[in-house]
Structure formats: C-alpha cells, structure tokens
Scaffold this active site. Sequence first.
Site, PDB file in Angstrom:
ATOM      1  N   LYS A  40       0.951  -1.213  -0.109  1.00 41.43           N
ATOM      2  CA  LYS A  40       0.267   0.115   0.065  1.00 41.43           C
ATOM      3  C   LYS A  40       1.169   1.478  -0.210  1.00 41.43           C
ATOM      4  O   LYS A  40       0.077   2.212  -0.475  1.00 41.43           O
ATOM      5  CB  LYS A  40      -0.789  -0.273   0.969  1.00 41.43           C
ATOM      6  CG  LYS A  40      -0.570  -0.383   2.461  1.00 41.43           C
ATOM      7  CD  LYS A  40      -1.446  -0.024   3.501  1.00 41.43           C
ATOM      8  CE  LYS A  40      -0.824   0.212   4.815  1.00 41.43           C
ATOM      9  NZ  LYS A  40      -0.582   1.610   5.065  1.00 41.43           N
ATOM     10  N   THR A  41       2.164   1.272   0.292  1.00 43.07           N
ATOM     11  CA  THR A  41       2.909   2.369   0.547  1.00 43.07           C
ATOM     12  C   THR A  41       3.289   2.585  -0.423  1.00 43.07           C
ATOM     13  O   THR A  41       3.951   3.643  -1.033  1.00 43.07           O
ATOM     14  CB  THR A  41       3.431   2.425   1.908  1.00 43.07           C
ATOM     15  OG1 THR A  41       2.985   2.042   2.958  1.00 43.07           O
ATOM     16  CG2 THR A  41       4.851   3.130   1.702  1.00 43.07           C
ATOM     17  N   ASP A 226      -4.413   6.985   5.144  1.00 45.66           N
ATOM     18  CA  ASP A 226      -3.519   5.731   5.071  1.00 45.66           C
ATOM     19  C   ASP A 226      -4.809   5.480   6.524  1.00 45.66           C
ATOM     20  O   ASP A 226      -4.467   6.208   7.508  1.00 45.66           O
ATOM     21  CB  ASP A 226      -2.282   5.983   5.246  1.00 45.66           C
ATOM     22  CG  ASP A 226      -1.101   4.347   4.760  1.00 45.66           C
ATOM     23  OD1 ASP A 226      -2.377   3.872   4.860  1.00 45.66           O
ATOM     24  OD2 ASP A 226      -0.151   4.728   6.069  1.00 45.66           O
ATOM     25  N   GLU A 227      -4.255   4.448   6.424  1.00 41.86           N
ATOM     26  CA  GLU A 227      -4.364   3.385   7.785  1.00 41.86           C
ATOM     27  C   GLU A 227      -6.137   4.089   8.218  1.00 41.86           C
ATOM     28  O   GLU A 227      -6.668   4.416   9.656  1.00 41.86           O
ATOM     29  CB  GLU A 227      -4.008   3.887   8.520  1.00 41.86           C
ATOM     30  CG  GLU A 227      -2.563   2.980   8.282  1.00 41.86           C
ATOM     31  CD  GLU A 227      -2.735   1.679   8.481  1.00 41.86           C
ATOM     32  OE1 GLU A 227      -3.406   0.843   8.706  1.00 41.86           O
ATOM     33  OE2 GLU A 227      -0.909   1.579   9.018  1.00 41.86           O
ATOM     34  N   GLN A 257      -7.750  -5.452   9.724  1.00 43.06           N
ATOM     35  CA  GLN A 257      -7.029  -4.144  10.412  1.00 43.06           C
ATOM     36  C   GLN A 257      -7.009  -3.142  11.439  1.00 43.06           C
ATOM     37  O   GLN A 257      -6.421  -2.905  12.028  1.00 43.06           O
ATOM     38  CB  GLN A 257      -5.261  -4.280   9.756  1.00 43.06           C
ATOM     39  CG  GLN A 257      -5.371  -5.871   9.185  1.00 43.06           C
ATOM     40  CD  GLN A 257      -3.338  -4.668   8.557  1.00 43.06           C
ATOM     41  OE1 GLN A 257      -2.454  -4.809   8.925  1.00 43.06           O
ATOM     42  NE2 GLN A 257      -3.660  -4.688   7.384  1.00 43.06           N
ATOM     43  N   ARG A 612       2.417 -10.202  10.355  1.00 41.35           N
ATOM     44  CA  ARG A 612       3.930  -9.536  11.174  1.00 41.35           C
ATOM     45  C   ARG A 612       4.832 -10.470  10.194  1.00 41.35           C
ATOM     46  O   ARG A 612       5.725  -9.728  10.409  1.00 41.35           O
ATOM     47  CB  ARG A 612       4.407  -8.838  11.900  1.00 41.35           C
ATOM     48  CG  ARG A 612       3.090  -7.753  12.479  1.00 41.35           C
ATOM     49  CD  ARG A 612       2.391  -6.464  12.211  1.00 41.35           C
ATOM     50  NE  ARG A 612       1.382  -6.814  11.240  1.00 41.35           N
ATOM     51  CZ  ARG A 612       1.236  -6.038  10.095  1.00 41.35           C
ATOM     52  NH1 ARG A 612       2.399  -5.036   9.690  1.00 41.35           N
ATOM     53  NH2 ARG A 612      -0.063  -5.822   9.552  1.00 41.35           N
TER      54      ARG A 612
END
Length: 713
Positions: A40-41, A226-227, A257, A612
């Site tokens: 996504k980044t 974002d997020e 998430q 993770r």
Amino acid sequence: MDSTSKIPESWKEFLNPSQIEAIETINGPVLIMAGAGSGKTRVLTHRYAHLVRNQNIDVENILAITFTNKAAEEMKIRISELLNLKISPRWISTFHSLCVKILRVDGNKIGYNNNFTIYDQLDTVKVVRLCMSENGLDTKQYSPKKIRGHISNLKNEMRLPAEALENAESFFDVKVAEIYSSYEKKLILANAMDFDDLLLKTVDLLNTNETVLKKWSRKFQFIMVDEYQDTNHVQYKLVELLASDNKNICVVGDSDQSIYAFRGANIRNILEFEKDFNNAKIIQLDKNYRSTKKILNLANSIISNNDRKIEKNLWTDNKEGQDISSIKFRSEKDEAKWVAEEIRNIISQDQSAEVAIFYRTNSQSRLFEEELRKINLNYKLVGSVGFYERKEIKDIVAYLQFLINDLDTVSFERIVNEPRRGIGETSKKKIRNYMDENNKSVIETLDSLYDFKNLSNRVISNLLDFKDLIDELKTYALEGPSKTIEKILDLTGYKSNLIKEGTLEAQMRLENIEELLNSAFSFENLYDEDIEDPYSKLRDYLQSIALFSDTDKLEDSDKILLMTLHNAKGLEFPFVFMTGMEENLFPHERSSQGDSSEIEEERRLCYVGVTRAEQKLYLTHSWSRTLWGGTVYNLPSRFLEEGANHFITEDHTNDFTNNTDSQNLGEVGKVVIHEKYGEGVIKEVNGNEITVEFSEDIGTKYLDVEWAPIKFQ
C-alpha cells in the site's frame, strides 16, 4: 483508462494490475482495500507521483495523511526520490501535524494565537488533578488519569462539556462533565491545546468559518488518507470537510486491521465508506508480498471467523515457507526461557536477523527481559517510559514552551521552582488563586507581584529574579532550540546542580540532556528558516517533540524488539513470537464480557500479529500463569483452535527440570511460609502445584513450589 499511456515504464515492473488501477483512479471517492503486506505504501507514493508527473498537480495542492511520523517521513523520502525533489512536500503528515499547521495559520479565528502550547498526557493529567481539587473531587478516590481518559473519549465523540453534563447518567458522569468544563477553561486561559484539541478545534474552525473552509478545501485538490480503518469520528469529520470542495478523496485501509477501538477508532468509517461518499469506487489489493503461504493461510483461517468485515482473501506468490510452531509450556517462566534460548539460536545462525516478541499486555514483558539479559542478548522495549517523558527532559522542554507562550500555566508551575528557588507549593497555590480571581495570565501576574498581600518579600524577590531570567532567555530563543537549551542549563544552574550531585542517576540525567541537545542540533541542520517569524525555529522544534511517538525512534540496528500487539501495527519481521496465546489473556478477559464486536477486535489484533511475520512464526502459551500472587490455569486461546490446521503443535511442558524436590516439600499437612501471605498449610498437591490454606483474611492460594516465594517448615 489506458494504463500503458500513463504509468512510466520504469515503474511498471514493480506494480501489479490492481496497484496500477489504484494509482490511476484519481477522480472522485476511492477506497483502496489494502491487505497486510500488499504494497500500500508503494501505491500511495506512486499515486502521489502520478498526480504530479502525469496530471500536473502542484505538490502544494495534494494532501497525504498517515498515522505516524515515521510513516510520513518514509512517504516523503520515497516521493522525493520518485520525483527528484530537493525539498520534501509540506503536506504529507499525520492528522495532528496537519491540524497544527492549519491552526498556526487560522487558529486566531477561534481565539488562539499561533504560539499555542501543545500539552502532552502528563501535562493534561496535571491540569485535571488541579481541576478535581478545585471542584472538591478526591484524587485518591477517583483517578485523574481515568477522568482525563473520559474527557478524551468525549472529545473524540465531539461532545462539549454542556452536552456531556446534559447526557450524564450517573454521579461520576456529572463530575467528569464538571471537570471537563473547568479543564477547558484552564487550557483556553493558558493558550494551550491537548492532542484531542488539535483535531477538535480544527474541525470546529472549518465547521464555523465558511471562508476558512473554502480556503483549505479548495487548496487540497486531492486527498489521500492511510490506515483509514483506524480513524475516529473527529478524523472522519475532518476528512469530510477538507474533501467537501473537490471530492477527490482516496482512503487506504483494511477492515481486518482495525484494532484501536479503545482509542476511539470506528470501523464503520471504512465499512460504510460507500454510504458516506457517493459513487465511490472500491479497489482490492489482496496480493501479499511479505509473508509465506503458510503464514497467510493461518491468518485467513483466523480472520474468517469475523462477521464484520469487507470480504477479501489474502494470497501470495511467495514460498510455502517454514512450518508455524504452536508450543505449550508448563509456566510463563518456562515460556520466556525457551523463547530467549530460541532467539539466541536464531542470532547465532544469522547475526543480522530481526526478531520480535509480541504480547497482549505490557506486564508480560518482564520475564522476557530477564531471560534475554541472563544470556546477554540486547533488546529494545517498545512502549517503555518515553525519552520526552523523563523529568529532566520535561523540565527543559517546559522552559522552552514558556519562552514561546508565556500564558502557559502548566509549564510555569513546573519551572518556577526548578531548580529550587524558594517558591514552594503554597506560593504556587497563592499565585494560581490570584490568577483565577483576577482573570490574569502568568505574565500579567508577574508584573503585579507587589499587589500580593500574602506573599513574603523573599518569595516576591525570587519571582522577580525568575521573571528577569525568562526575559533574558527570550533573547536567546530567537537563535533556535540548541542555543536556548544551552543557556537554560547555564543560567538556571540546572546543569551545575546535577554535576554537583555526582550520583549515577544525576549522570544519567546529564546524558539524557546531552541527547536532547543532539536532537535540537539535528533539527536545526534540517530546518528551513522562516525569516518572517523569528521564533519559528524554536516553536517548530517544540511541535516536533510534542507529536513524537514511541515507534518513531525504532532504528534498523534494533534487532530484538519487545512490544504489545498494538504497537506491532505497521511493522514486519522475519521472525515473530506471539506469546501468551491463552483465553482471558489473548483474547483479553475484558473482551469476553462485552458484545461480539470486542472479540472480533481481538481477532483482528491476532490477524495483525500473524501478518507481521515474514518467514517464521511461533505461537506460544502456558497452562499455568502467576497472577496477583496466585496461579491461574487458562485454556489455549480460541485463535489457536481456529487456525489449528495450519501449524504443528509442540509440547514442552516437561522440558525444564525443577529446582525443588516436590515429593519431599509438597506434602499435604506441611506448613509453608510465604513472603507476602505468611504461614499456611498445604491442603492438596498436584505435581508442582500446591493448594495452601492461609489465614482467614488471605484464604486459599494455588502456588507453584518452584517459583513461589515460599519456605517449608
């Protein structure tokens, strides 16, 4: 849209079709559902670069918001490299940084000057404690920190003190509303804001001033967030207002998430994006580049048990990978010892290996720390007392804040007798009362000292000396943070006092102050001078400190990290240990007492932890755990059952030999002496576990004969 005509050839080899679609879909509302490790980044940075390079949008007209300073800095670096920029774009920041920038410009429209102070949690708890005292609420009976938390929740819900009082359902709610009202008045008088205010006041400004709203909403032609699954109600309103003119709002997130409900995050923001923004387009990023197939299969298996989500199935081209290990131990001490030894084995094979230990609650870290220290492995604890929360750092920063904003009562009260200058708590209270009764600021009060009838000449003289000191320091404040800090240390005698003290603690404080100076020098080296505002360098340095978060200080050299699962969000590691996988610990017992949404949030937290891991994942639990001086027996976590087909199970309950002879010591009827509970009698023996009857006040306790602080008579 024909992607081949837009995306440069040099970019295409790093992008999949879904990513290209997300980058090129720029008009109108867009929701990019980005699964864990789906790049996504990369999409966000290339989307930004695409707007500039191919759509000729000025960087001043693009707003990109993320949740941490570290993520914002990473985005700035990547975008600058893609576009060959010498100066990073200004409008890539966290929510709080964005709001500070807006309020520094237009905060005067709602009664603030641009040098307002940002109070951290310790500062705000101090103000709450003062308000409680003034309102006759016992700080021993009611926790100031807890009341501060309730005030924060009210602000996140955009509820003002009057509304909180009107909707109060209990005596406690009434008192919180009253404290909230007093708290707000003190912050306004001090020209100060807390973290919640930065968002709330910005929304208030945009809501109540049409001219200001038009200016900012027209300025930001394209907005990316974002997020988005972690946004609360105030952040949602802020985004809605800023996107009200151009409607080009792109949010990136993952409903699986969303783990910050306790901070006010509302999963409905991402689940109902299509309802909030008409004609929204949803693009799925479900290819994972981070983890092995086995890790993703486990993650998908666990999260599939949640009902409230946007459907997706994370997949990868990566290898099947190593088996996931689920390991059972006899006690949490055995768990910690084994994990430490396993990490030593990993490091011995690859000294550059990065390892993370995750746990549900901070208290679980102690045993892992002890075991790692025993075998001389260095580690970093994420979530410990922050550098900027240490006393000596808070003292120096309070001086800096007061030099910028002499209305700041909290900073004034912290520094007026630091170092000691004979102005004690009684004198501070008299000054505070005078300010309240006469509606005067700190600096106005210092100019009116001879009006005081109840301060001694000695105290007045000391206060006048303090005022002269502040006036002198203000001349150095024009030169920036490093010079000002040096002068504070020198002119106040703060540094010389620590040198004279000569203790190990004093030496550690001096080292911390030296590190603060280093941070000031580093800031100045990167600072772009604002010649129109001579105090801007010091003010912006203080702003960078106020908005600093714990994960911002992680370095590539930190190879073994210990952290809660909440702190693990946004990070990745080749080796991950998820520990304490037991019912009532993870999921936490509080979640079992609420509705299904709380269990679902715990499951999302588990999903975050699992995803993770890049190469190897360990899931550990023990069948006994010491809590509150006794032993509890928890079932394995339900999350282990939900993923049981995707890992191998190992039983290490008999791996660790006992240091005591339970047959000789653990006999029914024997007397034991416990360090805390005193004398008791053994009523039952079950291996190393003994049931002991203590006095009537203490009652029955269940103890492990190897680990409990007991002696046998």
